[in-house]
Design a protein around this motif. Structure first.
Motif, mmCIF file in Angstrom:
data_model
loop_
_atom_site.group_PDB
_atom_site.id
_atom_site.type_symbol
_atom_site.label_atom_id
_atom_site.label_comp_id
_atom_site.label_asym_id
_atom_site.label_seq_id
_atom_site.Cartn_x
_atom_site.Cartn_y
_atom_site.Cartn_z
ATOM 1 N N TRP A 119 40.167 32.967 33.416
ATOM 2 C CA TRP A 119 38.790 33.441 33.559
ATOM 3 C C TRP A 119 37.900 32.805 32.493
ATOM 4 O O TRP A 119 36.713 32.548 32.729
ATOM 5 C CB TRP A 119 38.733 34.964 33.460
ATOM 6 C CG TRP A 119 39.070 35.637 34.750
ATOM 7 C CD1 TRP A 119 40.225 36.285 35.070
ATOM 8 C CD2 TRP A 119 38.239 35.714 35.912
ATOM 9 N NE1 TRP A 119 40.173 36.763 36.359
ATOM 10 C CE2 TRP A 119 38.965 36.431 36.901
ATOM 11 C CE3 TRP A 119 36.961 35.253 36.224
ATOM 12 C CZ2 TRP A 119 38.445 36.692 38.169
ATOM 13 C CZ3 TRP A 119 36.447 35.518 37.488
ATOM 14 C CH2 TRP A 119 37.184 36.227 38.443
ATOM 15 N N TYR A 154 34.818 41.818 27.532
ATOM 16 C CA TYR A 154 36.221 41.463 27.336
ATOM 17 C C TYR A 154 36.829 42.265 26.190
ATOM 18 O O TYR A 154 38.034 42.533 26.169
ATOM 19 C CB TYR A 154 36.369 39.960 27.060
ATOM 20 C CG TYR A 154 35.652 39.484 25.817
ATOM 21 C CD1 TYR A 154 36.242 39.584 24.559
ATOM 22 C CD2 TYR A 154 34.375 38.940 25.902
ATOM 23 C CE1 TYR A 154 35.581 39.164 23.418
ATOM 24 C CE2 TYR A 154 33.702 38.518 24.764
ATOM 25 C CZ TYR A 154 34.308 38.630 23.523
ATOM 26 O OH TYR A 154 33.649 38.222 22.390
ATOM 27 N N LYS A 183 46.629 40.846 32.492
ATOM 28 C CA LYS A 183 46.390 40.225 31.186
ATOM 29 C C LYS A 183 46.578 38.702 31.188
ATOM 30 O O LYS A 183 45.779 37.981 30.574
ATOM 31 C CB LYS A 183 47.284 40.875 30.134
ATOM 32 C CG LYS A 183 46.918 40.506 28.704
ATOM 33 C CD LYS A 183 47.718 41.331 27.706
ATOM 34 C CE LYS A 183 47.309 41.013 26.283
ATOM 35 N NZ LYS A 183 48.067 41.834 25.303
ATOM 36 N N TRP A 215 43.519 36.216 31.702
ATOM 37 C CA TRP A 215 42.402 36.070 30.769
ATOM 38 C C TRP A 215 42.026 34.619 30.515
ATOM 39 O O TRP A 215 40.858 34.249 30.572
ATOM 40 C CB TRP A 215 42.761 36.723 29.429
ATOM 41 C CG TRP A 215 42.637 38.199 29.411
ATOM 42 C CD1 TRP A 215 42.413 39.017 30.480
ATOM 43 C CD2 TRP A 215 42.743 39.042 28.272
ATOM 44 N NE1 TRP A 215 42.384 40.326 30.077
ATOM 45 C CE2 TRP A 215 42.583 40.369 28.729
ATOM 46 C CE3 TRP A 215 42.975 38.814 26.924
ATOM 47 C CZ2 TRP A 215 42.629 41.460 27.870
ATOM 48 C CZ3 TRP A 215 43.024 39.897 26.071
ATOM 49 C CH2 TRP A 215 42.849 41.204 26.536
ATOM 50 N N ASN A 216 43.013 33.796 30.201
ATOM 51 C CA ASN A 216 42.711 32.410 29.842
ATOM 52 C C ASN A 216 42.026 31.665 30.980
ATOM 53 O O ASN A 216 41.098 30.877 30.756
ATOM 54 C CB ASN A 216 43.991 31.680 29.430
ATOM 55 C CG ASN A 216 44.531 32.168 28.100
ATOM 56 O OD1 ASN A 216 43.805 32.759 27.309
ATOM 57 N ND2 ASN A 216 45.811 31.938 27.857
ATOM 58 N N SER A 228 38.161 45.461 27.586
ATOM 59 C CA SER A 228 39.415 45.208 28.302
ATOM 60 C C SER A 228 40.568 45.052 27.321
ATOM 61 O O SER A 228 41.660 45.595 27.528
ATOM 62 C CB SER A 228 39.294 43.940 29.153
ATOM 63 O OG SER A 228 38.352 44.107 30.182
ATOM 64 N N ALA A 229 40.324 44.306 26.249
ATOM 65 C CA ALA A 229 41.371 44.084 25.251
ATOM 66 C C ALA A 229 41.775 45.392 24.583
ATOM 67 O O ALA A 229 42.964 45.656 24.358
ATOM 68 C CB ALA A 229 40.891 43.080 24.206
#
Length: 232
Positions: free
Chosen positions: A114, A23, A108, A111-112, A26-27
């Motif tokens: 996932w 992650y 984006k 994310w939360n 990705s960020a």
């Protein structure tokens, strides 16, 4: 068995650590796109200080981000200057054909959710299509506008590698923006095609079909269970 052979076959935690912390990559990728870091480097910013100035962030933060980007092989140092990786230079520099920023940042908000995957998997109140079944026209428009250039590139590759010269009708199931059918219709004027997808997506697909001048030969269909479009 020798010690060297034993060491080679012994499992380590490296792969698991990389997956668990992916992650972070990705960020870093999304932040670099949002801040314009790759564009700055393409335009000549070759040091932490130059990137910081070009993107209006602190030099220390520029260094932190660039270290992550280099670790992910998205950026490298050549002759003491920062340089984008070839795919980054091609797709993540603003102004380049096929600029992927809309697609990269579109994901984006997921994310939360996932991060709550275990919670979702424990939920026995299932939906066949999950959140996809609830997609609105605005959601579909935002997604397909952000992926359109990529879809059209894939569509052009499709017609280059698949011989459709003897086909009269084709259907793209889950066809989204209609990119494959658009490319096929433009390359083969004799072909009629159907884009089969959810109602909200089909509404958006109509706009792309009209924009490409193929609405007379490519239609959308949202009657997934009983589609008869190609029977005509």
């Amino acid at each position: 068995m020798t010690k060297a052979a034993d060491d080679k076959s012994s499992p380590t935690t490296v792969r698991l650590q990389n997956i668990a912390q992916s992650y972070g990559q990705s960020a870093a990728l999304m932040s670099a796109v949002e801040l314009g870091v790759f564009t700055a480097v393409s335009n000549g910013a070759g040091t932490f200080a130059e990137v910081a100035t070009a993107t209006d962030i602190h030099e220390t933060n520029a260094e932190r981000l660039i270290v992550l980007l280099c670790a992910a092989d998205l950026m490298r140092v050549s002759n003491g200057r920062l340089q984008n990786a070839p795919d980054v230079e091609r797709f993540l520099v603003e102004g380049q054909p096929g600029f992927m920023e809309p697609w990269i940042t579109f994901t984006k908000p997921q994310w939360n959710e996932w991060g709550r995957l275990s919670e979702h998997l424990r939920n026995h109140d299932l939906k066949d299509l999950g959140s996809i079944g609830d997609i609105t026209v605005e959601d579909a428009k935002r997604y397909h506008k952000s992926t359109y250039s990529i879809g059209m590139g894939a569509g052009r590759r499709f017609v280059r590698h698949v011989d459709l010269s003897s086909r009269k009708k084709i259907m793209d199931i889950g066809g989204g923006s209609g990119a494959y059918c658009i490319a096929a219709a433009k390359t083969h004027p004799h072909i009629r095609a159907v884009v089969l997808d959810l109602p909200a997506v089909c509404t958006v697909a109509n706009e792309f079909l009209a924009e490409n001048g193929v609405s007379d030969r490519v239609m959308h269909c949202c009657r997934v269970a009983k589609c008869t479009c190609l029977e005509k």
